[in-house]
Design an enzyme around this catalytic site. Sequence first.
Site, PDB file in Angstrom:
ATOM      1  N   GLU A  35      10.470   8.112  -3.632  1.00  0.00           N
ATOM      2  CA  GLU A  35      10.098   8.484  -4.992  1.00  0.00           C
ATOM      3  C   GLU A  35       9.730   9.965  -4.974  1.00  0.00           C
ATOM      4  OE1 GLU A  35       6.850   6.309  -6.783  1.00  0.00           O
ATOM      5  OE2 GLU A  35       7.074   7.472  -8.642  1.00  0.00           O
ATOM      6  N   ARG A 271       5.219  -0.254   8.640  1.00  0.00           N
ATOM      7  CA  ARG A 271       5.153   1.176   8.397  1.00  0.00           C
ATOM      8  C   ARG A 271       4.471   1.874   9.573  1.00  0.00           C
ATOM      9  NH1 ARG A 271       3.776   2.053   3.396  1.00  0.00           N
ATOM     10  NH2 ARG A 271       2.785   4.058   3.637  1.00  0.00           N
ATOM     11  N   LYS A 281       0.925   9.659   0.179  1.00  0.00           N
ATOM     12  CA  LYS A 281       1.255  10.837  -0.620  1.00  0.00           C
ATOM     13  C   LYS A 281       0.132  11.176  -1.591  1.00  0.00           C
ATOM     14  CE  LYS A 281       5.517   9.339  -1.551  1.00  0.00           C
ATOM     15  NZ  LYS A 281       6.837   9.225  -2.194  1.00  0.00           N
TER      16      LYS A 281
HETATM   17  P1  ATP Z   1       3.222   6.661   0.194  1.00  0.00           P
HETATM   18  O1  ATP Z   1       2.534   5.350   0.370  1.00  0.00           O
HETATM   19  O2  ATP Z   1       2.921   7.670   1.225  1.00  0.00           O
HETATM   20  O3  ATP Z   1       3.100   7.215  -1.196  1.00  0.00           O
HETATM   21  P2  ATP Z   1       5.663   5.438  -0.467  1.00  0.00           P
HETATM   22  O4  ATP Z   1       6.012   4.217   0.273  1.00  0.00           O
HETATM   23  O5  ATP Z   1       5.157   5.265  -1.832  1.00  0.00           O
HETATM   24  O6  ATP Z   1       4.748   6.327   0.428  1.00  0.00           O
HETATM   25  P3  ATP Z   1       8.314   6.213  -1.026  1.00  0.00           P
HETATM   26  O7  ATP Z   1       8.756   7.505  -1.561  1.00  0.00           O
HETATM   27  O8  ATP Z   1       8.403   5.046  -1.921  1.00  0.00           O
HETATM   28  O9  ATP Z   1       6.849   6.442  -0.532  1.00  0.00           O
HETATM   29  O10 ATP Z   1       8.994   5.907   0.373  1.00  0.00           O
HETATM   30  C1  ATP Z   1      10.365   6.002   0.644  1.00  0.00           C
HETATM   31  C2  ATP Z   1      10.693   5.117   1.801  1.00  0.00           C
HETATM   32  O11 ATP Z   1       9.928   5.479   2.948  1.00  0.00           O
HETATM   33  C3  ATP Z   1      10.364   3.683   1.487  1.00  0.00           C
HETATM   34  O12 ATP Z   1      11.442   2.876   1.903  1.00  0.00           O
HETATM   35  C4  ATP Z   1       9.119   3.412   2.280  1.00  0.00           C
HETATM   36  O13 ATP Z   1       9.047   2.073   2.653  1.00  0.00           O
HETATM   37  C5  ATP Z   1       9.264   4.359   3.471  1.00  0.00           C
HETATM   38  N1  ATP Z   1       7.953   4.725   3.990  1.00  0.00           N
HETATM   39  C6  ATP Z   1       6.920   5.261   3.313  1.00  0.00           C
HETATM   40  N2  ATP Z   1       5.847   5.412   4.105  1.00  0.00           N
HETATM   41  C7  ATP Z   1       6.200   4.964   5.338  1.00  0.00           C
HETATM   42  C8  ATP Z   1       5.534   4.842   6.599  1.00  0.00           C
HETATM   43  N3  ATP Z   1       4.263   5.213   6.761  1.00  0.00           N
HETATM   44  N4  ATP Z   1       6.227   4.320   7.631  1.00  0.00           N
HETATM   45  C9  ATP Z   1       7.510   3.944   7.488  1.00  0.00           C
HETATM   46  N5  ATP Z   1       8.190   4.033   6.337  1.00  0.00           N
HETATM   47  C10 ATP Z   1       7.557   4.527   5.262  1.00  0.00           C
HETATM   48 MG    MG Z   2       6.495   3.991  -3.111  1.00  0.00          MG
END
Ligand code: ATP
Ligand code: MG
Length: 570
Positions: A35, A271, A281
């Site tokens: 995102e 994760r 984020k």
């Molecule tokens: P955050 O929780 O940091 O805001 P998010 O999951 O909302 O991260 P996205 O932009 O939706 O961020 O993530 C894009 C991809 O990266 C998704 O498929 C998510 O599952 C993966 N991802 C995000 N954080 C991690 C992590 N700590 N380890 C592995 N994969 C991750």
């Molecule tokens: Mg997300």
Amino acid sequence: MDTPESRPSDFIRDIVASHVEKKSYPKIITRFPPEPNGYLHIGHAKSICLNFGIARENGGICNLRMDDTNPTKEDIEYVDSITEDVRWLIDGWADDVLGLTDKGRPFFASDYFDQIYEFAESLIQKGKAYVCDLTPEETDAYRGAPDKPGKESPYRNRSVEENLDLFRRMRKGEFPDGKRTLRAKIDMSSPNIWFRDPILYRIRHAEHHHAGKAWCIYPMYDFAHCLSDYIEGITHSICTLEFEVHRPLYDWILESLDLPRPLPHQYEFARLNMTYTLMSKRKLLDLVRTGVVEGWDDPRMPTVSGMRRRGYPASALREFCRRIGVGKVENMIDLALLEFCVREELNRTSLRVMAVLRPLKVVITNYPEGQSEELEAVNNPEDPTAGTRKVPFGRELYIEQDDFKEDPPKGFFRLSPGREVRLRYAYFLKCEEVVKDASGRITELRCTYDPATRGGNSPDGRKVKATIHWVAAHAARDVEVRLYDRLFTVEDPAALEDHKGALNPRSLEVVTAKAEPALSAVKAGGVYQFERLGYFAVDMSSSPGKPVFNRTATLKDEWAKIDQRGKAGQ
Ligand code: ATP
Ligand code: MG
């Protein structure tokens, strides 16, 4: 290319391998769907390595897709940084499997808004979605809790015609934000809370960074994601474990629409969590907004852009992701492992130079005044093709303050009064006299050198116990060096209510170092080993003749010693 031993194996790759063997799909297509509401961090790197890794190992592709269904939190700045970071991370490794649009741009979920809208109408027509007038608070209350069944909305049994009419009017902008939603009609008593008539569309009168003013209703993540996967022909939709509970809804939507097969399937992995590191984020944005760091790409940030600026090579990040593997159980990875991968890579590739961070002046009293010479130094002992260079030497030098002790404790073998050490690539040096100012501070060492030891060895077989680095004063360049350290002092800052209370007050120290002249002509992004000190990357804020260095890593893990002492109660 991977050797068989270095080729990763994990439960997701096993599943993909079984599909390849059964020829379940003409081609394996994965995606990385961030995102655009922040910069990518090292957790995202794990997901990138997994999704692009699977594509490259199976002759597939991995689409880069902006998962941009939330107009109010997203921004074009993030789209650009994400694209740059992904390209950097996969460059030379998986760039040939990067899936982009015909125009060479990433995919955008918002480009599918028309199709997603049509799918929503189609669900309404099948009697599987309805327009609901409950307020957001009522919707929450009606949903119940995991141990408490939900209650059906009074709007649940509207006719198809009425639902279509209202949904179209939602799209036309006839209602304010929050007034109505489109919901799936599933099961308000399901033990899976995501099955209790989840919202598919909400009204948001907001301009979208990519779709512009075209829409005032926006699909929810769960509705847009599976359909975007479907539209792109994704075969394996890989995400983190928190989406496991959403998987039945992912399947329900695709199956309820009676779409032609094959359908994409979702698989979940644990994760990445890492010690001393925040991985959300939202929290990282807060550090940026409140000025704790200089920006998303501050070298102390766990972002891909911060690590790049700090000098971490993309190959080291990929090696780290390979070593941690992919599993189903969440755990905490030691930050030291990432630093280890960085050191391993930089040890192989970086050019060695000499710089003195905290200079102490040395005058060699038996070296002729006005004379200088050049000595031969090895650029990289790990890489014979890196060659040698000339390092100037003269009567006045700088050495590291730490390398001298007037009153050396037991076990200290470097310079002290009356003692001899080796100057790297140069001569033996002996301290004869310590010069101090009125306050007693040491200002200068008066030393002698042995001309017969040129190159570092004594013809009479005399031994010294230490070799120290140095820079000739007449040729030294002043360079700014930013000494970075961990941003947090506790292992798990995310577990704290107030993580800002655990910020490391010494996470940045700026010094003016003395460096050999080779360091005045450097390019941003280059990484050097300052002998005996660590790895240092040329920052992008450098200007011609005024280089700025970011400390990438020390040569050894200094925290390991500190932690060890802490544990031993010292
Ligand atoms: P955050 O929780 O940091 O805001 P998010 O999951 O909302 O991260 P996205 O932009 O939706 O961020 O993530 C894009 C991809 O990266 C998704 O498929 C998510 O599952 C993966 N991802 C995000 N954080 C991690 C992590 N700590 N380890 C592995 N994969 C991750
Ligand atoms: Mg997300």
